[in-house]
Scaffold this motif. Sequence first.
Motif, short mmCIF file in Angstrom:
data_model
loop_
_atom_site.label_atom_id
_atom_site.label_comp_id
_atom_site.label_asym_id
_atom_site.label_seq_id
_atom_site.Cartn_x
_atom_site.Cartn_y
_atom_site.Cartn_z
N ILE A 129 0.83 -1.21 0.00
CA ILE A 129 0.00 0.00 0.00
C ILE A 129 0.87 1.26 0.00
O ILE A 129 0.61 2.20 -0.76
CB ILE A 129 -0.93 0.00 1.23
N LYS A 130 1.91 1.29 0.85
CA LYS A 130 2.71 2.50 0.96
C LYS A 130 3.37 2.85 -0.38
O LYS A 130 3.43 4.02 -0.77
CB LYS A 130 3.74 2.39 2.07
N PHE B 151 -2.70 8.56 5.31
CA PHE B 151 -3.79 8.31 4.36
C PHE B 151 -4.62 7.10 4.78
O PHE B 151 -5.83 7.09 4.57
CB PHE B 151 -3.24 8.11 2.94
N ARG B 152 -3.97 6.10 5.38
CA ARG B 152 -4.72 4.93 5.86
C ARG B 152 -5.78 5.36 6.86
O ARG B 152 -6.94 4.91 6.81
CB ARG B 152 -3.78 3.91 6.50
N GLU C 173 7.96 7.73 3.84
CA GLU C 173 6.96 7.06 3.00
C GLU C 173 5.92 6.35 3.87
O GLU C 173 4.72 6.43 3.60
CB GLU C 173 7.67 6.05 2.09
N ILE C 174 6.37 5.70 4.93
CA ILE C 174 5.46 5.00 5.85
C ILE C 174 4.57 5.99 6.58
O ILE C 174 3.36 5.77 6.74
CB ILE C 174 6.26 4.12 6.84
N VAL C 175 5.16 7.11 7.02
CA VAL C 175 4.38 8.14 7.74
C VAL C 175 3.27 8.67 6.84
O VAL C 175 2.10 8.81 7.27
CB VAL C 175 5.30 9.28 8.21
N VAL C 176 3.60 8.98 5.58
CA VAL C 176 2.60 9.49 4.63
C VAL C 176 1.51 8.45 4.40
O VAL C 176 0.30 8.76 4.46
CB VAL C 176 3.27 9.86 3.29
N LYS D 298 8.76 13.95 -3.87
CA LYS D 298 8.41 14.55 -2.57
C LYS D 298 9.07 13.81 -1.40
O LYS D 298 9.21 14.36 -0.31
CB LYS D 298 6.88 14.50 -2.36
N LEU D 299 9.41 12.54 -1.62
CA LEU D 299 9.94 11.70 -0.55
C LEU D 299 11.41 11.34 -0.77
O LEU D 299 11.94 10.46 -0.09
CB LEU D 299 9.12 10.40 -0.45
N SER D 300 12.02 11.96 -1.78
CA SER D 300 13.38 11.56 -2.16
C SER D 300 14.37 12.69 -1.96
O SER D 300 14.04 13.87 -2.08
CB SER D 300 13.41 11.15 -3.64
#
Length: 509
Positions: free
Chosen positions: A361-362, A391-392, A384-387, A372-374
């Motif tokens: 999912i992430k 959303f989850r 990436e996990i936090v984002v 944005k995450l790089s």
Amino acid sequence: MADYILEMRGITKTFPGVKALENVNLKVKEGEVHALCGENGAGKSTLMKVLSGVYPHGTYEGDILFKGNVCEFKDIKSSESLGIVIIHQELALIPYLSIAENIFLGNEQGARGVIDWNETNVKAKQLLSKVGLKESPGTLINTLGVGKQQLVEIAKALSKQVKLLILDEPTAALNEEDSENLLNLILTFKQQGISSIIISHKLNEIAKVADSITILRDGKTIETLDMKADEVTEDRIIKGMVGRDLTHRYPERVPNIGETIFEVKNWTVHHPQHLERKVIDNVDFHIRKGEIVGIAGLMGAGRTELAMSIFGRSYGRNISGQVFKDGKELHLRTISQAIDNGIAYVTEDRKHYGLVLIDDIKRNISMASLPKLSRRSVVNENEEIVVAESFRKKMNIKTPSVKQITGNLSGGNQQKVVLSKWIFSGPDVLILDEPTRGIDVGAKYEIYTIINQLASEGKGVLIISSELPEILGMCDRIYIMSEGRMTGEVSREEASQETLMKYMTKSRG
């Protein structure tokens, strides 16, 4: 003969970390059409996979009785040998084989390892006649529309001497006419003594064909209703499915509409293979800030082709016309350019074009916005996990972890992942193509709420939908397409199903 052709008793099925079914009971009478209803993730498809041997005996608890006899199916072939045949939502046909070859695949007609093609074609023709398909048995599957492919699947089931036919969302990808024909065919089979189980989110279709209905919620049996004796209404079914009343199918919203944010002028698109054919012909439309605009049209009207051609020219050839955002002309020649300019497109086919089903999912949420995450082309996985986690929670994606494989989610939760991906990209304009296809009423309401929230933030939203009630219930203004052209534009106040249908059937003349 037993009163019930099928009994499933105390079925419990567990996946790692998730109990998909818990003590589920299902009884289907001989010669009836039995509907199975529930939200996405309620366990409907899992229950049918247990029944058909996709999940073999020993991988679940409980008993299956068919015609009074206990069955322990080790695979699909075991259940099919007794006449239990399942047609999945994703059709299992081989596109480059003929109709006849697909019907008898794995059940070839012949002797001593040699196929008798004459017998194959004769029998295929007889089966096609039963389902009302006039095509030649030698016709390739990839030349047929989805409605006709669905009929080939049913002919294939009939070739296996079907006694219990299971149809999982059989009309999800069909237009109204094809859906009507298919439902009438199910009623014809009923007259011939064939029992059916139909899984569908379209409650009006269930009301038309079903004799009984079993409702599942969160992997448990809620109730089984006799459609006539219990005076079943759509509201009663919905309450059973979602555990609460949905008095309004569409969340209330007070529009706050601003200036034009997105405009398309004189847009013309030619077919990618047949360059002489115009798929989109001189189309104009605009969207304002905070506005939800709909595009209605029959299948083949060009709605998806219009959206894809605008979104980085991902469809079509010889494209001409102009695209403006906030009054400035854009030249969107690639999907990356469309994303960079604040345009997002949620495809109608989430399984093939919207998601990487074998990834988690992430990664699916972040894939359209990796910059944005790089940093220096290296993705920050913690970020990436936090984002993904945010959303989850925000989108109410039902999963124990964002590291869950996306293909294991229900259709409604997969759709929320697709929406999360594009919302994370930070778009100003969202094009939503069939945003609630194959999704239950509860999940639809959640997605409608998300769409309203996006509009309230000042974004421009374009909804393409084959469901006229959805267009009428959600949109501030509606365009209507027919044969690649805009044939009408109506406000919410002027719109009705009759008005839309009049413009949808308007030919070039």
